[in-house]
Write an enzyme that holds these catalytic residues in place. Structure first.
Site, PDB file in Angstrom:
ATOM      1  N   CYS A  31       0.799  -1.238   0.000  1.00 51.39           N
ATOM      2  CA  CYS A  31       0.000   0.000   0.000  1.00 51.39           C
ATOM      3  C   CYS A  31       0.824   1.276   0.000  1.00 51.39           C
ATOM      4  CB  CYS A  31      -0.935  -0.005   1.197  1.00 51.39           C
ATOM      5  SG  CYS A  31      -1.989  -1.445   1.209  1.00 51.39           S
TER       6      CYS A  31
HETATM    7  C1  UGA Z   1      -0.815   0.638   5.427  1.00 52.47           C
HETATM    8  C2  UGA Z   1      -1.468   1.664   6.360  1.00 52.47           C
HETATM    9  O1  UGA Z   1      -0.777   1.671   7.602  1.00 52.47           O
HETATM   10  C3  UGA Z   1      -2.948   1.328   6.571  1.00 52.47           C
HETATM   11  O2  UGA Z   1      -3.560   2.317   7.387  1.00 52.47           O
HETATM   12  C4  UGA Z   1      -3.638   1.284   5.210  1.00 52.47           C
HETATM   13  O3  UGA Z   1      -5.021   0.943   5.334  1.00 52.47           O
HETATM   14  C5  UGA Z   1      -2.945   0.241   4.356  1.00 52.47           C
HETATM   15  O4  UGA Z   1      -1.554   0.592   4.209  1.00 52.47           O
HETATM   16  C6  UGA Z   1      -3.626   0.222   3.010  1.00 52.47           C
HETATM   17  O5  UGA Z   1      -3.620   1.256   2.329  1.00 52.47           O
HETATM   18  O6  UGA Z   1      -4.271  -0.782   2.672  1.00 52.47           O
HETATM   19  P1  UGA Z   1       0.128  -1.847   5.748  1.00 52.47           P
HETATM   20  O7  UGA Z   1       0.402  -1.883   4.285  1.00 52.47           O
HETATM   21  O8  UGA Z   1      -0.489  -3.025   6.397  1.00 52.47           O
HETATM   22  O9  UGA Z   1      -0.840  -0.606   6.099  1.00 52.47           O
HETATM   23  O10 UGA Z   1       1.544  -1.567   6.425  1.00 52.47           O
HETATM   24  P2  UGA Z   1       2.110  -0.593   7.573  1.00 52.47           P
HETATM   25  O11 UGA Z   1       1.862  -1.169   8.893  1.00 52.47           O
HETATM   26  O12 UGA Z   1       1.670   0.789   7.323  1.00 52.47           O
HETATM   27  O13 UGA Z   1       3.667  -0.705   7.278  1.00 52.47           O
HETATM   28  C7  UGA Z   1       4.196  -0.282   6.017  1.00 52.47           C
HETATM   29  C8  UGA Z   1       5.690  -0.332   6.038  1.00 52.47           C
HETATM   30  O14 UGA Z   1       6.234   0.702   6.850  1.00 52.47           O
HETATM   31  C9  UGA Z   1       6.316  -1.628   6.551  1.00 52.47           C
HETATM   32  O15 UGA Z   1       7.365  -1.991   5.691  1.00 52.47           O
HETATM   33  C10 UGA Z   1       6.841  -1.274   7.923  1.00 52.47           C
HETATM   34  O16 UGA Z   1       7.940  -2.035   8.324  1.00 52.47           O
HETATM   35  C11 UGA Z   1       7.222   0.188   7.719  1.00 52.47           C
HETATM   36  N1  UGA Z   1       7.233   0.962   8.961  1.00 52.47           N
HETATM   37  C12 UGA Z   1       6.086   1.196   9.636  1.00 52.47           C
HETATM   38  C13 UGA Z   1       8.444   1.491   9.439  1.00 52.47           C
HETATM   39  O17 UGA Z   1       9.516   1.289   8.829  1.00 52.47           O
HETATM   40  N2  UGA Z   1       8.435   2.241  10.575  1.00 52.47           N
HETATM   41  C14 UGA Z   1       7.287   2.486  11.265  1.00 52.47           C
HETATM   42  O18 UGA Z   1       7.354   3.196  12.292  1.00 52.47           O
HETATM   43  C15 UGA Z   1       6.090   1.963  10.786  1.00 52.47           C
END
Ligand code: UGA
Length: 436
Positions: A267
């Site tokens: 996403c």
């Molecule tokens: C993301 C959004 O968080 C959701 O709110 C949204 O609904 C979703 O996309 C979507 O559009 O369907 P998601 O893809 O499950 O959710 O993943 P995240 O939890 O956002 O993580 C994304 C990436 O960021 C991961 O690689 C994670 O490791 C990284 N991340 C996250 C960091 O490097 N640092 C952080 O503090 C948080």
């Protein structure tokens, strides 16, 4: 009330299982018959905590899984949760949702019901008015707002907490006109999620809210990753203490400030690209968004150049990667930074071994026999010259000196800083920590 959900991916299947387990009369629809068969047997096509439990509960009640879209004819609420991937240029690819709308329009043509269609799929602003509505009206021969309701209803769930997020969303966004259909849907969500704010706005704002949400999260991550790179140059500096402290300021907030190898997943990277493309079409230069993406792309180079600096020429070096899923508690490797890292290492002829508690099969589908796969972490580490922790799986937090005993040269790059307190007898680098 009967509910249909079209598209059984993360969003659709989570919604299907949660609503049906609450006792709603639900039909989950997906064109992929094999997928439907699995789901009907209570098996999720992907790993998501609590999903199968919730699905099985639903199947014991009134849940039906079908591949025939025309079954929406009997349904009052029709949620559309099909994928909107990116095309080769980074723009949004609407072909799946266009096809789904065509079938949906035809399916409601002769029905007497007053359906309300809720679009959960992520689409760029204007898509509802310029693409979805015309296809539906043409194929149903009905008028939106009069004969059927049409509402933008973006989704904010995260993979790995999809069931919890579906049960307890932080907000419900309803985009569209103030019609009787909107009233009905507002009542539905008020009963389903009492005390959760419901934001009623127009289509294009609702569509933009979704991109605003994801691009802001990406901005927070790139911000902390940029700071983390600066911290690495300051002996003794600690990015986690900085994140924790600024997070206490309510204007900033503590979440999504974990420095790492960059954001991945199906996403954030996709939505950032789509928003950048969209901004350009509107004539706005997306300076900040470009920078966020740039930082994210360059973050991986930081890790590779650290490995190069310490190991010399990477060719034939044995490197172990712990974690290939884009985050813990999922088997999803789509746009995972670890997968990109492996691709770059393979170009440099690195001898790569990987471990992941859930994502080995998906990783095998990408790399086949080009890399080595270890079932146990110990086997993955044994004989390695460098271990890189990419995903913060709980089991990696438990690693101690003993687990690294069999390494050839003890170099560890910890992209998630999960072993900082372990006093490891190794050349240990934590991303975001300045080495003293
Ligand atoms: C993301 C959004 O968080 C959701 O709110 C949204 O609904 C979703 O996309 C979507 O559009 O369907 P998601 O893809 O499950 O959710 O993943 P995240 O939890 O956002 O993580 C994304 C990436 O960021 C991961 O690689 C994670 O490791 C990284 N991340 C996250 C960091 O490097 N640092 C952080 O503090 C948080």
């Amino acid at each position: 009330m009967k509910i249909a959900i079209i598209g059984l991916g993360f969003v659709g299947l989570s919604l299907t299982s949660v609503l049906s387990s609450k006792g709603f009369n639900v039909i989950g629809i997906d064109v992929d018959k094999e997928r439907c068969k699995k789901i009907s047997n209570g098996i999720s096509p992907f790993f998501e905590p609590d999903l199968e439990k919730s699905l099985k509960n639903g199947l014991k009640k009134k849940l039906q899984i079908e591949s025939d879209v025309s079954l929406v004819e009997d349904c009052d609420l029709i949620f559309v949760t099909v994928g909107t991937p990116q095309n080769k240029t980074g723009s949004i690819d609407l072909s799946i949702i266009k096809n789904a709308m065509l079938s949906l329009g035809k399916s409601i043509r002769n029905s007497k019901k007053q359906h309300t269609i809720l679009i959960k799929s992520t689409v760029v602003p204007g898509t509802m008015k310029d693409v979805i509505l015309p296809i539906l009206e043409k194929n149903s021969k009905k008028k939106a707002g009069k004969d059927f309701g049409l509402i933008s209803n973006p989704e904010f769930l995260q993979e790995s907490t999809a069931i919890k997020d579906t049960k307890f969303p932080h907000a419900v966004v309803l985009g569209g006109y103030e019609t009787k259909y909107m009233k009905k849907v507002k009542n539905f969500f008020t009963k389903l999620h009492p005390n959760v704010p419901i934001i009623i706005t127009n289509h294009q704002t609702a569509e933009m809210i979704k991109y605003a949400n994801n691009s802001f999260l990406a901005t927070k991550i790139s911000f902390i990753n940029q700071l983390s790179n600066i911290c690495q140059k300051i002996p003794g500096a600690n990015v986690d203490d900085i994140a924790k402290t600024i997070g206490l300021d309510p204007r900033i907030g503590g979440l999504f400030l974990n420095a790492g190898p960059g954001y991945g997943g199906s996403c954030l990277p996709k939505d950032m690209k789509a928003l950048i493309k969209f901004a350009k079409i509107t004539g706005v230069k997306p300076i900040l968004l470009n920078a966020v993406e740039d930082v994210n792309i360059k973050q991986l180079e930081e890790i590779i150049s650290l490995a190069k600096r310490k190991l010399g020429n990477l060719e034939s070096k044995k490197i172990t990667i712990l974690g290939t899923s884009f985050k813990p508690n999922t088997d999803d490797i789509r746009d995972s930074i670890a997968i990109e890292l492996i691709k770059r290492f393979l170009k440099r002829k690195v001898n790569v071994t990987i471990h992941d508690p859930r994502a080995i099969n998906n990783t095998k589908n990408v790399f086949k026999d080009k890399i080595n796969y270890a079932k146990a972490v110990k086997d993955a580490i044994s004989g390695s010259q460098c271990v890189i922790i990419m995903t913060q799986w709980k089991q990696y937090e438990k690693l101690t000196n003993n687990d690294f005993k069999q390494m050839k040269k003890k170099m560890i790059i910890d992209c998630r800083r999960i072993l900082v307190d372990k006093q490891l007898d190794a050349d240990y680098y934590a991303i975001g920590f300045g080495k003293e």
